[in-house]
Design a protein around this motif. Sequence first.
Motif, PDB file in Angstrom:
ATOM      1  N   SER A 180       7.139  51.971   3.570  1.00  0.00           N
ATOM      2  CA  SER A 180       8.053  50.483   4.103  1.00  0.00           C
ATOM      3  C   SER A 180       6.878  49.619   4.747  1.00  0.00           C
ATOM      4  O   SER A 180       6.268  49.984   5.577  1.00  0.00           O
ATOM      5  CB  SER A 180       8.960  51.074   5.030  1.00  0.00           C
ATOM      6  N   PRO A 181       7.271  48.232   4.630  1.00  0.00           N
ATOM      7  CA  PRO A 181       8.099  47.758   4.110  1.00  0.00           C
ATOM      8  C   PRO A 181       8.197  47.482   2.359  1.00  0.00           C
ATOM      9  O   PRO A 181       8.841  46.682   1.634  1.00  0.00           O
ATOM     10  CB  PRO A 181       8.299  46.265   4.711  1.00  0.00           C
ATOM     11  N   PHE A 182       7.072  47.983   1.939  1.00  0.00           N
ATOM     12  CA  PHE A 182       6.891  47.628   0.502  1.00  0.00           C
ATOM     13  C   PHE A 182       7.064  48.682  -0.492  1.00  0.00           C
ATOM     14  O   PHE A 182       6.406  49.189  -1.417  1.00  0.00           O
ATOM     15  CB  PHE A 182       5.333  47.042   0.311  1.00  0.00           C
ATOM     16  N   ASP A 183       7.764  49.570   0.138  1.00  0.00           N
ATOM     17  CA  ASP A 183       8.102  51.031  -0.943  1.00  0.00           C
ATOM     18  C   ASP A 183       9.089  50.524  -2.067  1.00  0.00           C
ATOM     19  O   ASP A 183      10.040  51.269  -2.403  1.00  0.00           O
ATOM     20  CB  ASP A 183       8.715  52.176  -0.033  1.00  0.00           C
ATOM     21  N   LEU A 184       8.733  49.669  -2.867  1.00  0.00           N
ATOM     22  CA  LEU A 184       9.674  49.060  -3.936  1.00  0.00           C
ATOM     23  C   LEU A 184       8.526  48.786  -5.038  1.00  0.00           C
ATOM     24  O   LEU A 184       7.264  48.701  -4.944  1.00  0.00           O
ATOM     25  CB  LEU A 184      10.445  48.013  -3.773  1.00  0.00           C
ATOM     26  N   ILE A 185       9.060  48.809  -6.241  1.00  0.00           N
ATOM     27  CA  ILE A 185       8.082  48.676  -7.410  1.00  0.00           C
ATOM     28  C   ILE A 185       7.705  47.053  -7.323  1.00  0.00           C
ATOM     29  O   ILE A 185       8.336  46.224  -7.019  1.00  0.00           O
ATOM     30  CB  ILE A 185       8.798  48.643  -8.643  1.00  0.00           C
ATOM     31  N   GLN A 186       6.475  47.014  -7.531  1.00  0.00           N
ATOM     32  CA  GLN A 186       5.789  45.575  -7.578  1.00  0.00           C
ATOM     33  C   GLN A 186       4.684  45.507  -8.920  1.00  0.00           C
ATOM     34  O   GLN A 186       3.958  46.639  -9.045  1.00  0.00           O
ATOM     35  CB  GLN A 186       4.722  45.401  -6.374  1.00  0.00           C
ATOM     36  N   TRP A 187       4.804  44.494  -9.629  1.00  0.00           N
ATOM     37  CA  TRP A 187       4.069  44.268 -10.707  1.00  0.00           C
ATOM     38  C   TRP A 187       3.266  43.043 -10.199  1.00  0.00           C
ATOM     39  O   TRP A 187       3.669  42.036  -9.993  1.00  0.00           O
ATOM     40  CB  TRP A 187       4.970  43.897 -12.150  1.00  0.00           C
ATOM     41  N   PHE A 188       2.002  43.507 -10.449  1.00  0.00           N
ATOM     42  CA  PHE A 188       0.914  42.286 -10.035  1.00  0.00           C
ATOM     43  C   PHE A 188       0.326  41.758 -11.518  1.00  0.00           C
ATOM     44  O   PHE A 188       0.079  42.385 -12.404  1.00  0.00           O
ATOM     45  CB  PHE A 188      -0.376  42.947  -9.323  1.00  0.00           C
ATOM     46  N   ASP A 191       3.453  52.266  -8.261  1.00  0.00           N
ATOM     47  CA  ASP A 191       4.721  53.106  -8.319  1.00  0.00           C
ATOM     48  C   ASP A 191       4.422  54.213  -7.017  1.00  0.00           C
ATOM     49  O   ASP A 191       3.794  55.338  -7.521  1.00  0.00           O
ATOM     50  CB  ASP A 191       5.154  53.685  -9.541  1.00  0.00           C
ATOM     51  N   GLY A 192       4.865  53.996  -6.010  1.00  0.00           N
ATOM     52  CA  GLY A 192       4.556  55.157  -4.913  1.00  0.00           C
ATOM     53  C   GLY A 192       3.365  54.846  -4.111  1.00  0.00           C
ATOM     54  O   GLY A 192       2.508  54.123  -4.343  1.00  0.00           O
ATOM     55  N   PRO A 193       3.158  55.513  -3.149  1.00  0.00           N
ATOM     56  CA  PRO A 193       2.028  55.504  -2.073  1.00  0.00           C
ATOM     57  C   PRO A 193       0.568  55.892  -2.710  1.00  0.00           C
ATOM     58  O   PRO A 193      -0.393  55.403  -2.392  1.00  0.00           O
ATOM     59  CB  PRO A 193       2.310  56.384  -0.824  1.00  0.00           C
ATOM     60  N   ASP A 194       0.789  56.924  -3.594  1.00  0.00           N
ATOM     61  CA  ASP A 194      -0.713  57.316  -4.351  1.00  0.00           C
ATOM     62  C   ASP A 194      -1.062  56.297  -5.263  1.00  0.00           C
ATOM     63  O   ASP A 194      -2.325  56.536  -5.498  1.00  0.00           O
ATOM     64  CB  ASP A 194      -0.453  58.556  -4.824  1.00  0.00           C
ATOM     65  N   ALA A 195      -0.426  55.332  -5.506  1.00  0.00           N
ATOM     66  CA  ALA A 195      -0.772  54.138  -6.366  1.00  0.00           C
ATOM     67  C   ALA A 195      -1.091  53.026  -5.488  1.00  0.00           C
ATOM     68  O   ALA A 195      -1.413  52.009  -6.163  1.00  0.00           O
ATOM     69  CB  ALA A 195       0.451  53.969  -7.446  1.00  0.00           C
ATOM     70  N   GLY A 196      -1.243  53.313  -4.405  1.00  0.00           N
ATOM     71  CA  GLY A 196      -1.578  52.190  -3.510  1.00  0.00           C
ATOM     72  C   GLY A 196       0.052  51.230  -2.850  1.00  0.00           C
ATOM     73  O   GLY A 196      -0.258  50.304  -2.231  1.00  0.00           O
ATOM     74  N   ASN A 197       1.076  51.787  -3.261  1.00  0.00           N
ATOM     75  CA  ASN A 197       2.184  51.167  -2.949  1.00  0.00           C
ATOM     76  C   ASN A 197       2.728  51.917  -1.557  1.00  0.00           C
ATOM     77  O   ASN A 197       3.460  52.812  -1.455  1.00  0.00           O
ATOM     78  CB  ASN A 197       3.059  51.182  -4.024  1.00  0.00           C
ATOM     79  N   PHE A 198       2.105  51.428  -0.540  1.00  0.00           N
ATOM     80  CA  PHE A 198       2.290  52.173   0.951  1.00  0.00           C
ATOM     81  C   PHE A 198       3.830  52.171   1.308  1.00  0.00           C
ATOM     82  O   PHE A 198       4.525  51.125   0.860  1.00  0.00           O
ATOM     83  CB  PHE A 198       1.375  51.778   1.705  1.00  0.00           C
TER      84      PHE A 198
END
Length: 123
Positions: free
Chosen positions: A92-100, A83-90
């Motif tokens: 665009s293009p991946f600025d959306l929620i991802q569950w691994f 959730d967000g760049p500080d959590a490793g979610n950099f």
Amino acid sequence: MYKFGQHIIKKSCVFWETPLSFGFINIKPVVPGHVLICPKRYEPSFTNLSSEETADLFSGATVIGSILKNHYGTKSLTVVIQDGPDAGNFSSPFDLIQWFILPCCGGYDKVRCKPKPPTSMQH
């Protein structure tokens, strides 16, 4: 057709779907069986998901996790929400929620984490 940020996910890569979410194969897996689930609605923050979307994603993680445990013969999973760049979610293009969701076999030992025969993937 499924969207993941600016990328189009092929139907052949999607293995799980509900009206609110979808699951697909990670093209750069950390371990065998590394998959992602995302809400269908574009949303960059986990805290802005609706109650229905949150419940759907958690339910999906439970179902998919159970299948992965069975398929890879493991008792453990790692489930991560970015959730967000500080959590490793950099951005665009991946600025959306991802569950691994990753099956864990002896830590991250790729050698010992081997799938069972394909018929065991049936749900």
